[in-house]
Design an enzyme around this catalytic site. Structure first.
Site, PDB file in Angstrom:
ATOM      1  N   GLY A   1       7.144   5.138   8.301  1.00 45.33           N
ATOM      2  CA  GLY A   1       6.251   6.274   8.468  1.00 45.33           C
ATOM      3  C   GLY A   1       6.324   6.829   9.877  1.00 45.33           C
ATOM      4  O   GLY A   1       7.355   6.723  10.550  1.00 45.33           O
ATOM      5  N   SER A   2       5.210   7.369  10.355  1.00 41.74           N
ATOM      6  CA  SER A   2       5.201   8.052  11.644  1.00 41.74           C
ATOM      7  C   SER A   2       5.189   7.060  12.801  1.00 41.74           C
ATOM      8  O   SER A   2       4.722   5.920  12.682  1.00 41.74           O
ATOM      9  CB  SER A   2       3.979   8.963  11.748  1.00 41.74           C
ATOM     10  OG  SER A   2       2.792   8.194  11.912  1.00 41.74           O
ATOM     11  N   THR A   3       5.669   7.519  13.951  1.00 39.78           N
ATOM     12  CA  THR A   3       5.702   6.679  15.147  1.00 39.78           C
ATOM     13  C   THR A   3       4.295   6.319  15.600  1.00 39.78           C
ATOM     14  O   THR A   3       4.041   5.176  16.009  1.00 39.78           O
ATOM     15  CB  THR A   3       6.465   7.400  16.267  1.00 39.78           C
ATOM     16  OG1 THR A   3       7.821   7.611  15.836  1.00 39.78           O
ATOM     17  CG2 THR A   3       6.474   6.585  17.550  1.00 39.78           C
TER      18      THR A   3
ATOM     19  N   GLU B   1       9.387  15.805  15.413  1.00 44.31           N
ATOM     20  CA  GLU B   1       9.804  15.648  14.019  1.00 44.31           C
ATOM     21  C   GLU B   1       8.920  16.545  13.153  1.00 44.31           C
ATOM     22  O   GLU B   1       7.729  16.291  12.986  1.00 44.31           O
ATOM     23  CB  GLU B   1       9.680  14.194  13.568  1.00 44.31           C
ATOM     24  CG  GLU B   1      10.168  13.988  12.144  1.00 44.31           C
ATOM     25  CD  GLU B   1      10.034  12.557  11.672  1.00 44.31           C
ATOM     26  OE1 GLU B   1      10.953  12.063  11.001  1.00 44.31           O
ATOM     27  OE2 GLU B   1       8.996  11.930  11.974  1.00 44.31           O
TER      28      GLU B   1
ATOM     29  N   LYS C   1       0.856  -1.187   0.000  1.00 41.90           N
ATOM     30  CA  LYS C   1       0.000   0.000   0.000  1.00 41.90           C
ATOM     31  C   LYS C   1       0.891   1.236   0.000  1.00 41.90           C
ATOM     32  O   LYS C   1       1.552   1.536   0.997  1.00 41.90           O
ATOM     33  CB  LYS C   1      -0.910   0.046   1.233  1.00 41.90           C
ATOM     34  CG  LYS C   1      -1.978   1.152   1.117  1.00 41.90           C
ATOM     35  CD  LYS C   1      -2.516   1.603   2.442  1.00 41.90           C
ATOM     36  CE  LYS C   1      -1.704   2.690   3.071  1.00 41.90           C
ATOM     37  NZ  LYS C   1      -1.714   3.996   2.323  1.00 41.90           N
TER      38      LYS C   1
ATOM     39  N   CYS D   1      13.501  11.258   6.992  1.00 40.37           N
ATOM     40  CA  CYS D   1      13.410  10.770   8.372  1.00 40.37           C
ATOM     41  C   CYS D   1      14.692  11.022   9.157  1.00 40.37           C
ATOM     42  O   CYS D   1      14.656  11.170  10.379  1.00 40.37           O
ATOM     43  CB  CYS D   1      13.068   9.289   8.380  1.00 40.37           C
ATOM     44  SG  CYS D   1      14.192   8.269   7.397  1.00 40.37           S
TER      45      CYS D   1
ATOM     46  N   GLY E   1       2.990   3.611  13.487  1.00 37.78           N
ATOM     47  CA  GLY E   1       3.704   2.392  13.853  1.00 37.78           C
ATOM     48  C   GLY E   1       3.101   1.713  15.064  1.00 37.78           C
ATOM     49  O   GLY E   1       2.985   0.477  15.123  1.00 37.78           O
TER      50      GLY E   1
ATOM     51  N   GLU F   1      10.241   1.396  10.557  1.00 35.99           N
ATOM     52  CA  GLU F   1      11.217   2.488  10.441  1.00 35.99           C
ATOM     53  C   GLU F   1      10.415   3.759  10.592  1.00 35.99           C
ATOM     54  O   GLU F   1       9.641   4.131   9.716  1.00 35.99           O
ATOM     55  CB  GLU F   1      11.947   2.417   9.104  1.00 35.99           C
ATOM     56  CG  GLU F   1      13.186   3.313   9.056  1.00 35.99           C
ATOM     57  CD  GLU F   1      12.920   4.663   8.422  1.00 35.99           C
ATOM     58  OE1 GLU F   1      12.667   5.624   9.198  1.00 35.99           O
ATOM     59  OE2 GLU F   1      12.938   4.761   7.194  1.00 35.99           O
TER      60      GLU F   1
END
Length: 540
Positions: free
Chosen positions: A284-286, A438, A231, A341, A289, A307
């Protein structure tokens, strides 16, 4: 990275090359031209002409079981050109039903199809063919990422697209070198291990490097013999769909690769929680995740690799070459308009050179060229979409309100699109949002330090641990700091020195699991132990 600032101030950056008598590593084969003047926004005839460089978008449907198909619902969504805010195309919107169909195709291809059963050398041969197709279509792939993500066309064409082909070649070479071990047991048994493909993998890729991340995810999992559903980020689906077309031309069997554009809460959630997916790999974003881990745990306890975010420090010591260090710091935050990142969003400079460094840094930032990504003179394109554009601007306002000093930038550029000036704040406190969050944009937090101990403490004062940079001529300093920072990658006298053979991944809330290197290949394999008794053997 070696920066050539002679002549017309042309900054030349080369891919992963070490040069004798120079302590910089190199980034790309492109040449970026800066102008010794105030910040430039290209808005003349050349820029107007480049705005018309919109490639024909030929692939807008889902790619499932070797065919481009409409979504079950028939719904579509817009993908936007960040240079203008205009619609590029409407893309079929995948949902849970489409993910189910794609996973079924991938499961059938894994359980019954040829791909996992081919000799590794044959999988490698097909991957090598695919790499050739990437290079043959480099201009189109680069143009798709330029209009969809606002990325610099010349950097995509000369660096990122060739690097994607090389990623396929690296794992093509590894595909026939997947070996277990023979084990000597302490009893009357013979044992060995097999490395077997994990199964069906769900890949969820980010919007900042659409083409690059497609291959970082797909190449090692294909080499391992897995099948997959990918995706792409809803902001940037175009190159993923084109890559699916190239996979078909290369000879990847039907069902092995399926590409389902859609949104995170629907298609992404369905993939993460699917009972017939054996692993999810996400960049992507934490926060996303976390949600993927929860979905994996609540479904079939599928494996997960993540990651995630970063707030990477670049630490510059008194013995650094100030001009080169300033170039490195600026590139570390402004490359890809800060949507990286591992961007060096926190720059820590020792007090002995701080004032001169700050002056040079601001001069260089003001000379940075912002504009249309098809213009070869441009160094920074637009943020990926309106949402990210507004997020970056909101952090700039937070920085002002919290008392940081705005040295340069902070404003939008042009009257359309999502362009933001290179922005540098000084007088940073570590509790400020711009020092902790971030931002994912062209915003640098610049801070002074006295001692090596202070620098290490400040560098580690973050929930993230993705990367860090060190600039010094002192080997003892480099060794001490590199071993003291809690981050997955440390660059000494270089930055962005990635390589297919160098594992990349984070510590702390930057995630776990490695991309690149043989570690990436092995995360798509599982170990099976086989034990058989020994009868009448003269030795164990």
């Amino acid at each position: 990275m070696s920066i050539n600032t002679s002549g017309a101030s042309s900054v030349c950056i080369l891919l992963q090359v070490s040069v004798p008598n120079d302590w910089f590593c190199f980034l790309s084969v492109a040449s970026i031209h800066s102008h010794n003047s105030t910040m430039t926004f290209t808005n003349g005839d050349a820029a107007a002409a480049s705005l018309n460089k919109v490639p024909t978008v030929n692939f807008t449907k889902l790619f499932i079981d070797g065919h481009f198909v409409h979504s079950v619902s028939g719904k579509t969504f817009e993908t936007i050109d960040p240079r203008t805010g205009d619609v590029i195309a409407r893309i079929s919107e995948g949902d849970k039903e489409d993910i189910d169909i794609a996973v079924k195709a991938a499961r059938h291809a894994f359980d019954n199809g040829p791909w996992p059963r081919l000799p590794g050398s044959e999988r490698g041969r097909i991957l090598l063919k695919w790499a050739e197709l990437i290079e043959e279509n480099a201009e189109e792939l680069a143009a798709l990422d330029a209009i969809d993500a606002g990325k610099l066309y010349h950097m995509c064409r000369n660096l990122e697209v060739p690097a994607a082909a090389n990623t396929l070649r690296y794992y093509a070479g590894a595909a026939d070198k997947i070996h277990g071990e023979v084990l000597k047991m302490s009893r009357d048994f013979h044992a060995y291990t097999l490395l077997e493909p994990l199964g069906v993998v769900g890949h969820i890729t980010p919007w900042n490097f659409p083409n690059t991340m497609f291959y970082i995810k797909v190449a090692p999992s294909l080499a391992a013999g897995c099948t997959m559903v990918l995706k792409p980020a809803e902001q940037t689906p175009l190159s993923a769909l084109f890559n699916a077309h190239l996979a078909k031309l290369a000879g990847i069997p039907d069902g092995v690769i399926n590409v389902v554009p859609g949104f995170g809460p629907t298609a992404g959630a369905a993939l993460s929680s699917h009972m017939d997916v054996d692993k999810v790999s996400f960049t992507g974003s934490t926060q996303t995740g976390r949600e993927i881990m929860q979905a994996a745990a609540k479904s079939n306890l599928k494996q997960v690799s993540l990651e995630l975010g970063g707030k990477s420090p670049l630490i510059i010591f008194d013995d650094a070459d100030i001009d080169k260090a300033a170039e490195l710091a600026l590139l570390g935050i402004l490359y890809n308009k800060g949507e990286v990142c591992v961007a060096s969003s926190r720059v820590l400079v020792q007090e002995g050179i701080y004032d001169e460094f700050e002056k040079k840094l601001v001069e260089k930032a003001k000379a940075w060229v912002v504009g249309d990504p098809f213009d070869p003179k441009v160094q920074q394109g637009p943020q990926v979409d309106k949402e990210q554009f507004e997020k970056v601007l909101s952090y700039i306002e937070h920085g002002k309100k919290e008392g940081a000093t705005l040295l340069t930038g902070g404003k939008t550029v042009g009257n359309k699109g999502y362009f933001i000036e290179p922005t540098i704040f000084s007088n940073i406190r570590e509790d400020m949002l711009i020092a902790q969050d971030e931002i994912f944009g062209p915003v640098m937090a610049l801070k002074k330090f006295k001692t090596i101990e202070e620098a290490i403490k400040s560098a580690n004062n973050t929930k993230y641990g993705l990367a860090a940079g060190i600039v010094t001529k002192n080997l003892d300093t480099a060794n001490t700091v590199s071993r003291s920072i809690r981050a997955g990658t440390i660059w000494i006298n270089c930055y962005f020195a990635f390589g297919d053979d160098v594992p990349f991944g984070g510590y702390k809330m930057s995630g776990f699991g490695k991309d690149h290197g043989l570690e990436a290949l092995h995360k798509y394999l599982q170990v099976k132990s086989v034990v058989t008794p020994l009868y009448n053997s003269p030795w164990l």
